[in-house]
Design an enzyme around this catalytic site. Structure first.
Site, short mmCIF file in Angstrom:
data_model
loop_
_atom_site.label_atom_id
_atom_site.label_comp_id
_atom_site.label_asym_id
_atom_site.label_seq_id
_atom_site.Cartn_x
_atom_site.Cartn_y
_atom_site.Cartn_z
N ASP A 65 0.86 -1.18 0.00
CA ASP A 65 0.00 0.00 0.00
C ASP A 65 0.90 1.24 0.00
O ASP A 65 1.74 1.40 0.90
CB ASP A 65 -0.87 -0.04 1.28
CG ASP A 65 -1.78 1.16 1.41
OD1 ASP A 65 -1.67 2.10 0.59
OD2 ASP A 65 -2.60 1.16 2.37
N GLU B 40 29.59 8.82 6.17
CA GLU B 40 29.74 7.41 6.53
C GLU B 40 29.73 6.57 5.26
O GLU B 40 29.59 5.35 5.33
CB GLU B 40 28.66 6.97 7.52
CG GLU B 40 27.24 7.22 7.05
CD GLU B 40 26.23 6.70 8.04
OE1 GLU B 40 26.24 5.50 8.30
OE2 GLU B 40 25.42 7.50 8.54
N CYS C 205 25.35 9.16 11.22
CA CYS C 205 24.72 10.40 10.73
C CYS C 205 25.11 11.62 11.57
O CYS C 205 24.75 12.74 11.22
CB CYS C 205 23.21 10.28 10.75
SG CYS C 205 22.59 8.94 9.75
N THR D 263 13.80 3.55 2.85
CA THR D 263 14.36 4.74 3.53
C THR D 263 15.76 5.07 3.02
O THR D 263 16.49 5.81 3.65
CB THR D 263 14.40 4.57 5.06
OG1 THR D 263 15.40 3.60 5.40
CG2 THR D 263 13.07 4.11 5.63
N HIS E 75 17.18 15.02 13.14
CA HIS E 75 17.72 14.12 12.12
C HIS E 75 16.53 13.34 11.53
O HIS E 75 15.68 12.85 12.27
CB HIS E 75 18.74 13.17 12.75
CG HIS E 75 19.11 12.02 11.86
ND1 HIS E 75 19.57 12.22 10.58
CD2 HIS E 75 19.05 10.67 12.03
CE1 HIS E 75 19.79 11.04 10.01
NE2 HIS E 75 19.48 10.09 10.87
N LYS F 21 8.02 11.20 15.48
CA LYS F 21 8.17 10.41 16.72
C LYS F 21 9.03 11.20 17.72
O LYS F 21 8.75 11.20 18.93
CB LYS F 21 8.85 9.06 16.43
CG LYS F 21 8.00 8.05 15.67
CD LYS F 21 8.84 6.79 15.42
CE LYS F 21 8.23 5.83 14.41
NZ LYS F 21 7.06 5.10 14.88
N SER G 292 23.70 6.72 14.63
CA SER G 292 23.64 5.39 15.22
C SER G 292 24.99 5.00 15.79
O SER G 292 26.03 5.48 15.36
CB SER G 292 23.23 4.37 14.15
OG SER G 292 21.87 4.50 13.87
P1 HMG Z 1 8.81 -1.18 8.69
O1 HMG Z 1 8.93 -2.61 8.39
O2 HMG Z 1 8.40 -0.28 7.59
O3 HMG Z 1 7.90 -0.94 10.01
O4 HMG Z 1 10.19 -0.70 9.21
P2 HMG Z 1 6.34 -0.97 10.23
O5 HMG Z 1 5.72 -2.12 9.53
O6 HMG Z 1 6.21 -0.81 11.70
O7 HMG Z 1 5.76 0.34 9.51
C1 HMG Z 1 6.23 1.61 9.73
C2 HMG Z 1 5.05 2.55 10.01
O8 HMG Z 1 4.16 2.54 8.89
C3 HMG Z 1 4.20 2.14 11.22
O9 HMG Z 1 3.83 3.34 11.88
C4 HMG Z 1 2.97 1.49 10.60
O10 HMG Z 1 1.80 1.59 11.40
C5 HMG Z 1 2.82 2.37 9.35
P3 HMG Z 1 4.41 3.69 13.33
O11 HMG Z 1 4.02 2.58 14.22
O12 HMG Z 1 5.91 3.76 13.18
O13 HMG Z 1 3.80 5.00 13.68
N1 HMG Z 1 2.03 1.74 8.29
C6 HMG Z 1 1.08 2.39 7.58
N2 HMG Z 1 0.60 3.66 7.65
C7 HMG Z 1 -0.39 4.01 6.77
N3 HMG Z 1 -0.90 3.16 5.84
C8 HMG Z 1 -0.45 1.89 5.74
C9 HMG Z 1 0.58 1.46 6.64
N4 HMG Z 1 1.25 0.29 6.81
C10 HMG Z 1 2.14 0.48 7.83
N5 HMG Z 1 -0.96 1.07 4.81
C11 HMG Z 1 11.85 0.77 10.02
C12 HMG Z 1 10.38 0.61 9.73
C13 HMG Z 1 12.12 2.16 10.56
C14 HMG Z 1 12.29 -0.25 11.07
C15 HMG Z 1 12.64 0.53 8.70
O14 HMG Z 1 12.26 1.50 7.74
C16 HMG Z 1 14.13 0.58 8.87
O15 HMG Z 1 14.77 -0.39 9.28
N6 HMG Z 1 14.76 1.73 8.52
C17 HMG Z 1 16.20 1.93 8.68
C18 HMG Z 1 16.59 2.28 10.10
C19 HMG Z 1 16.12 3.66 10.51
O16 HMG Z 1 15.90 4.54 9.70
N7 HMG Z 1 16.02 3.88 11.84
C20 HMG Z 1 15.65 5.19 12.36
C21 HMG Z 1 16.36 5.55 13.65
S1 HMG Z 1 18.12 5.28 13.55
C22 HMG Z 1 18.73 6.66 12.69
O17 HMG Z 1 18.06 7.62 12.50
C23 HMG Z 1 20.14 6.57 12.18
C24 HMG Z 1 20.29 6.32 10.70
O18 HMG Z 1 19.98 7.49 9.97
C25 HMG Z 1 21.71 5.84 10.39
C26 HMG Z 1 22.88 6.67 10.87
O19 HMG Z 1 22.92 7.24 11.95
O20 HMG Z 1 23.87 6.67 10.14
C27 HMG Z 1 19.36 5.23 10.21
#
Ligand code: HMG
Length: 404
Positions: A30, A80, A112, A153, A234, A243, A326
């Site tokens: 979706d 990075e 980051c 992402t 960030h 969040k 991270s």
């Molecule tokens: P995911 O599998 O997409 O998680 O992984 P999900 O299934 O929980 O869905 C995400 C959200 O979409 C949820 O909302 C669902 O309800 C919603 P939330 O509970 O979060 O409010 N959703 C929908 N909404 C509307 N219509 C729909 C629908 N379906 C689902 N149909 C995850 C999410 C972040 C884990 C993944 O994207 C990931 O692993 N990303 C990479 C890691 C990341 O970005 N982490 C963020 C914090 S760490 C950071 O910022 C450092 C970083 O930048 C690296 C660095 O420092 O170098 C990553």
């Protein structure tokens, strides 16, 4: 003591883009999962002849053209997505931009976060030598494995900032809140081109770092929440900033507007502006990032560009910036926007650059993602990108760059 901070700022990205609508269709997902669930519409993808060096040079070139090189004695590239274990990516940027030889050039790393460390180091240098200027460039390519939760992402971008005394955009204030903790939430081993991530842990580690950095800022005597007019976070995906905003509201007991816009065209946001919650510019700061994807070190500062380019009421206002990397480090810093900061024409220029990216079909995107260019063999990259700077290929294991 004179004010020190960001005098000029520029954003650059890649030749290609993946639209999450196409991505959703190909994956049978979706599209609202990405648009609303993650708060993302698109992600930038480098062409084979682009990398962090070409993006970094493209971001910094207009600043060098506008501001010249007088007093420029330091270039720090925060990334990075390093192109070499030893040589700083900034060396190629230094040559491509024709910068003076009487300079120090160095690379900084901590996921980051490192652009903020670079910015603070630059502020330190200029505090000691106010006649010097420092060029800080944050440049990254975010890559996750195909078919992993992180894949939508991904993204890429670079932000260049000139740090000076008596800056024209943002005066960085001396106090900041810090937090470090050894966490394996996200990392990239030396032999991997994609990041390894524990998604759920990464979200809690980010929020824990926000708690720690905010608490430290308060303990240091930094500004209270009602003394901060705008707050930037960030943005690995823009829903993460939402969040964070809710988390900060919980920490401070102050209701903060947590709406992020539904699409770049819909600047009215997810619903009508409510009475009550304080608008700290969250939606305004996410407009570029939801089209860039995660640009790692550049992400927070792309948010700053978005705020500066879209908010006409910032003069004299205090901005809070939460930087997260991270691993993990968090820093909550603040700055004052300098009156007269207006950046006429920037929205149009950035929007045109984002619109000009060439969309990839899912087949081409997956092929490009899977293509591994061996660094051990000489090769010439195909001419795909149309920007001023190109990664031309590899000779004798050294990377070659060209300026058009
Ligand atoms: P995911 O599998 O997409 O998680 O992984 P999900 O299934 O929980 O869905 C995400 C959200 O979409 C949820 O909302 C669902 O309800 C919603 P939330 O509970 O979060 O409010 N959703 C929908 N909404 C509307 N219509 C729909 C629908 N379906 C689902 N149909 C995850 C999410 C972040 C884990 C993944 O994207 C990931 O692993 N990303 C990479 C890691 C990341 O970005 N982490 C963020 C914090 S760490 C950071 O910022 C450092 C970083 O930048 C690296 C660095 O420092 O170098 C990553």
């Amino acid at each position: 003591m004179s004010a020190i901070g960001i005098d000029d700022i520029e954003l650059a990205t890649t030749h290609h883009v993946v639209r999450l609508e196409d991505f959703a269709e190909a994956n049978g997902t979706d599209p609202d999962k990405f648009r609303l669930g993650l708060g993302q519409d698109e992600f930038s993808v480098p062409a084979p002849d682009e990398d962090i060096v070409t993006m970094a040079a493209a971001a910094a070139a207009p600043i060098v053209e506008r501001c010249g090189t007088e007093g420029l004695r330091t270039l720090i590239v925060a990334t990075e997505s390093g192109t070499d274990q030893s040589k700083a990516a900034g060396m190629a940027v230094h040559r491509l931009l024709g910068l003076p030889s009487r300079m120090r050039v160095v690379e900084m790393k901590e996921a980051c976060y490192s652009a903020t460390a670079a910015l603070q180091a630059a502020v330190g240098i200029v505090t000691r030598s106010p006649d010097q200027r420092v060029l800080v460039i944050a440049a990254d390519v975010a890559r996750y494995e195909l078919d992993s939760p992180g894949e939508p992402t991904q993204g890429a971008g670079a932000v260049a900032m000139l740090v000076t005394a008596e800056p024209r955009l943002l005066e960085i204030e001396p106090l900041s809140g810090l937090n470090s903790a050894d966490v394996d939430d996200f990392w990239r081993p030396n032999d991997s081109t994609t990041a390894i991530v524990d998604g759920a842990l990464s979200v809690t580690a980010y929020l824990d770092a926000l708690t720690g950095a905010w608490t430290d800022l308060q303990e240091q005597g930094g500004p209270a929440i009602d003394e901060i007019d705008r707050i930037l976070y960030h943005q690995p995906f823009t829903k993460m900033a939402k969040k964070a905003q809710l988390h900060l509201a919980g920490l401070t007991g102050v209701e903060l507007d947590d709406r992020i816009v539904a699409s770049p065209a819909d600047s009215a946001g997810e619903g009508p502006a409510g009475e009550g919650p304080r608008d700290t510019g969250l939606a305004t700061s996410t407009l570029y990032n939801r089209r860039l994807g995660n640009s790692y070190t550049a992400s927070l500062y792309a948010g700053l560009c978005s705020l500066l380019d879209h908010d006409e009421d910032l003069a004299g206002k205090r901005i809070g910036l939460f930087s997260y990397g991270s691993g993990s480090v968090g820093e909550f810093l603040t700055g004052r926007v300098v009156p007269g900061y207006e950046r006429h024409g920037r929205v149009q220029a950035v929007t045109e650059a984002l619109d000009a990216r060439v969309p990839l079909s899912m087949t081409d995107y997956r092929a490009l993602h899977a293509a591994e260019l061996p660094s051990s063999e000489d090769h010439t990259t195909p001419r795909v990108s149309t920007g001023e700077f190109r990664f031309a290929g590899i000779r004798g294991r050294a990377r070659l760059y060209e300026r058009a």
